[in-house]
Design an enzyme around this catalytic site. Structure first.
Site, PDB file in Angstrom:
ATOM      1  N   GLY A  60     -20.846  18.570 -41.876  1.00 40.71           N
ATOM      2  CA  GLY A  60     -20.577  19.444 -43.021  1.00 40.71           C
ATOM      3  C   GLY A  60     -20.681  20.927 -42.731  1.00 40.71           C
ATOM      4  O   GLY A  60     -20.849  21.725 -43.658  1.00 40.71           O
TER       5      GLY A  60
ATOM      6  N   HIS B 136      -8.439  21.055 -37.956  1.00 42.41           N
ATOM      7  CA  HIS B 136      -8.436  20.223 -36.745  1.00 42.41           C
ATOM      8  C   HIS B 136      -8.828  21.079 -35.550  1.00 42.41           C
ATOM      9  O   HIS B 136      -8.344  22.209 -35.414  1.00 42.41           O
ATOM     10  CB  HIS B 136      -7.049  19.609 -36.533  1.00 42.41           C
ATOM     11  CG  HIS B 136      -6.987  18.738 -35.325  1.00 42.41           C
ATOM     12  ND1 HIS B 136      -7.522  17.469 -35.296  1.00 42.41           N
ATOM     13  CD2 HIS B 136      -6.505  18.966 -34.086  1.00 42.41           C
ATOM     14  CE1 HIS B 136      -7.353  16.944 -34.096  1.00 42.41           C
ATOM     15  NE2 HIS B 136      -6.743  17.834 -33.342  1.00 42.41           N
TER      16      HIS B 136
ATOM     17  N   MET C 289     -13.081  12.158 -41.377  1.00 37.00           N
ATOM     18  CA  MET C 289     -12.614  11.471 -40.171  1.00 37.00           C
ATOM     19  C   MET C 289     -11.973  10.121 -40.463  1.00 37.00           C
ATOM     20  O   MET C 289     -12.066   9.188 -39.667  1.00 37.00           O
ATOM     21  CB  MET C 289     -13.780  11.318 -39.182  1.00 37.00           C
ATOM     22  CG  MET C 289     -14.435  12.631 -38.816  1.00 37.00           C
ATOM     23  SD  MET C 289     -13.275  13.881 -38.190  1.00 37.00           S
ATOM     24  CE  MET C 289     -13.072  13.269 -36.529  1.00 37.00           C
ATOM     25  N   ARG C 290     -11.308  10.041 -41.575  1.00 29.24           N
ATOM     26  CA  ARG C 290     -10.666   8.792 -41.981  1.00 29.24           C
ATOM     27  C   ARG C 290      -9.173   9.074 -42.156  1.00 29.24           C
ATOM     28  O   ARG C 290      -8.818  10.069 -42.813  1.00 29.24           O
ATOM     29  CB  ARG C 290     -11.293   8.440 -43.317  1.00 29.24           C
ATOM     30  CG  ARG C 290     -11.268   7.084 -43.849  1.00 29.24           C
ATOM     31  CD  ARG C 290     -11.998   6.023 -43.238  1.00 29.24           C
ATOM     32  NE  ARG C 290     -11.283   4.783 -43.571  1.00 29.24           N
ATOM     33  CZ  ARG C 290     -11.179   3.768 -42.780  1.00 29.24           C
ATOM     34  NH1 ARG C 290     -11.747   3.774 -41.612  1.00 29.24           N
ATOM     35  NH2 ARG C 290     -10.497   2.707 -43.147  1.00 29.24           N
TER      36      ARG C 290
ATOM     37  N   ASN D 124     -18.256  22.904 -41.752  1.00 30.95           N
ATOM     38  CA  ASN D 124     -17.094  23.572 -42.362  1.00 30.95           C
ATOM     39  C   ASN D 124     -17.243  23.665 -43.871  1.00 30.95           C
ATOM     40  O   ASN D 124     -16.851  24.666 -44.477  1.00 30.95           O
ATOM     41  CB  ASN D 124     -15.797  22.844 -41.983  1.00 30.95           C
ATOM     42  CG  ASN D 124     -15.278  23.295 -40.633  1.00 30.95           C
ATOM     43  OD1 ASN D 124     -14.811  24.425 -40.489  1.00 30.95           O
ATOM     44  ND2 ASN D 124     -15.397  22.435 -39.642  1.00 30.95           N
TER      45      ASN D 124
ATOM     46  N   ARG E 250      -7.385  -0.341 -46.528  1.00 29.02           N
ATOM     47  CA  ARG E 250      -7.218   1.115 -46.546  1.00 29.02           C
ATOM     48  C   ARG E 250      -6.615   1.559 -47.883  1.00 29.02           C
ATOM     49  O   ARG E 250      -7.019   2.561 -48.477  1.00 29.02           O
ATOM     50  CB  ARG E 250      -6.301   1.541 -45.393  1.00 29.02           C
ATOM     51  CG  ARG E 250      -6.105   3.051 -45.292  1.00 29.02           C
ATOM     52  CD  ARG E 250      -5.162   3.436 -44.169  1.00 29.02           C
ATOM     53  NE  ARG E 250      -5.595   2.968 -42.869  1.00 29.02           N
ATOM     54  CZ  ARG E 250      -6.557   3.550 -42.143  1.00 29.02           C
ATOM     55  NH1 ARG E 250      -7.183   4.610 -42.591  1.00 29.02           N
ATOM     56  NH2 ARG E 250      -6.878   3.068 -40.968  1.00 29.02           N
TER      57      ARG E 250
ATOM     58  N   GLU F 237     -13.427  27.892 -36.517  1.00 28.14           N
ATOM     59  CA  GLU F 237     -13.084  27.063 -37.686  1.00 28.14           C
ATOM     60  C   GLU F 237     -13.757  27.614 -38.937  1.00 28.14           C
ATOM     61  O   GLU F 237     -13.182  27.622 -40.024  1.00 28.14           O
ATOM     62  CB  GLU F 237     -13.553  25.613 -37.477  1.00 28.14           C
ATOM     63  CG  GLU F 237     -12.804  24.846 -36.419  1.00 28.14           C
ATOM     64  CD  GLU F 237     -13.286  23.401 -36.319  1.00 28.14           C
ATOM     65  OE1 GLU F 237     -13.561  22.767 -37.349  1.00 28.14           O
ATOM     66  OE2 GLU F 237     -13.407  22.902 -35.178  1.00 28.14           O
TER      67      GLU F 237
HETATM   68  C1  GAR Z   1     -14.727  19.833 -37.077  1.00 24.49           C
HETATM   69  O1  GAR Z   1     -14.710  20.304 -35.755  1.00 24.49           O
HETATM   70  C2  GAR Z   1     -13.329  19.501 -37.550  1.00 24.49           C
HETATM   71  O2  GAR Z   1     -12.358  20.372 -37.035  1.00 24.49           O
HETATM   72  C3  GAR Z   1     -13.147  18.101 -37.029  1.00 24.49           C
HETATM   73  O3  GAR Z   1     -14.383  17.488 -37.237  1.00 24.49           O
HETATM   74  C4  GAR Z   1     -15.422  18.467 -37.151  1.00 24.49           C
HETATM   75  C5  GAR Z   1     -16.279  18.354 -38.381  1.00 24.49           C
HETATM   76  O4  GAR Z   1     -17.407  19.173 -38.295  1.00 24.49           O
HETATM   77  N1  GAR Z   1     -12.079  17.437 -37.708  1.00 24.49           N
HETATM   78  C6  GAR Z   1     -11.212  16.625 -37.081  1.00 24.49           C
HETATM   79  O5  GAR Z   1     -11.307  16.332 -35.921  1.00 24.49           O
HETATM   80  C7  GAR Z   1     -10.103  16.082 -37.955  1.00 24.49           C
HETATM   81  N2  GAR Z   1      -9.054  15.526 -37.172  1.00 24.49           N
HETATM   82  P1  GAR Z   1     -18.229  19.556 -39.600  1.00 24.49           P
HETATM   83  O6  GAR Z   1     -18.572  18.247 -40.304  1.00 24.49           O
HETATM   84  O7  GAR Z   1     -19.455  20.254 -39.088  1.00 24.49           O
HETATM   85  O8  GAR Z   1     -17.384  20.449 -40.468  1.00 24.49           O
END
Ligand code: GAR
Length: 215
Positions: free
Chosen positions: A12, A113, A94-95, A14, A69, A178
């Site tokens: 979490g 991403h 991530m789903r 982001n 799904r 990000e």
């Molecule tokens: C982040 O690096 C995001 O870009 C990636 O998961 C991580 C989540 O981190 N997302 C993907 O790979 C989507 N394809 P966070 O939970 O600390 O935000």
């Protein structure tokens, strides 16, 4: 007021970046936008505590509890619609979401991403970037389409890969980017300065801010 729902699966960070930015930039008063809910597909997601710390209602919808799904997607869509969401942000969700879900939220569903798409869709992006020997890497925010990590690109943040980088150091620097990129894009979307039209990104009065973001 643009109502934002964030979907998470884990740490979490982001989500935290969006909520910190919303607070420091006083989104609810300066721009009509607010994160109204967080939904996690995992009960153990650390991001749930982030939501609580910022006073944002959070819910858990575990995908394992559903037979298919499609059933999970349908229940998730209902939960999002119950919050009357204008924008759905996949902040480390991530789903993979199915076509019906993606079509239902077309133009109001965005993802962050950890690569410069279309390079390195999928998992282990930093390891693959190092293995490929790329000298520039980064992060992408894009509208979600039916293709995994596909869809029209809103903005990207690039950084140099250093000779001494390993997966951890590279991931950490990309993540920092990000945390700037995603809140900026969410703000632009809420301000109506970025939209999806006929599968393409259209922008309004964005050039200066976009250049500032690129550094
Ligand atoms: C982040 O690096 C995001 O870009 C990636 O998961 C991580 C989540 O981190 N997302 C993907 O790979 C989507 N394809 P966070 O939970 O600390 O935000």
């Amino acid at each position: 007021m643009k109502r934002i729902v964030c979907l998470i699966s884990g740490r979490g960070s982001n989500l935290a970046a969006i909520l910190r930015t919303a607070e420091s930039e006083r989104w609810a008063t300066e721009i009509p936008a607010a994160v109204v809910a967080v939904i996690s597909n995992r009960a153990d997601a650390a991001g749930l505590a982030v939501a609580a710390a910022h006073g944002v209602p959070a819910a858990v919808l575990e995908h394992q509890s559903f037979a298919s799904r499609e059933q999970f997607d349908a229940r998730l869509a209902e939960a999002i619609e119950a919050h009357r969401a204008d924008l759905v942000v996949l902040a480390g969700f991530m789903r993979v979401l199915g076509g019906a879900f993606v079509n239902r939220f077309c133009g109001r569903l965005v993802n962050v991403h950890p690569s410069l798409l279309p390079a390195f869709p999928g998992l282990a992006t930093h390891r693959r970037a190092l293995a490929a020997g790329v000298r520039v890497h980064g992060a992408t925010v894009h509208f979600v389409s039916g293709d995994v990590d596909g869809g029209a690109i809103i903005a990207q943040a690039a950084l140099g890969v250093l000779p001494e980088d390993n997966e951890e150091t590279l991931a950490a620097r990309v993540l920092q980017r990000e945390h700037v990129l995603l809140p900026r894009c969410v703000r632009w979307l809420c301000e109506g300065r970025v939209a999806l039209q006929n599968g393409r990104v259209v922008t309004r009065d964005l050039a200066a801010d976009h250049l500032a973001l690129l550094g």
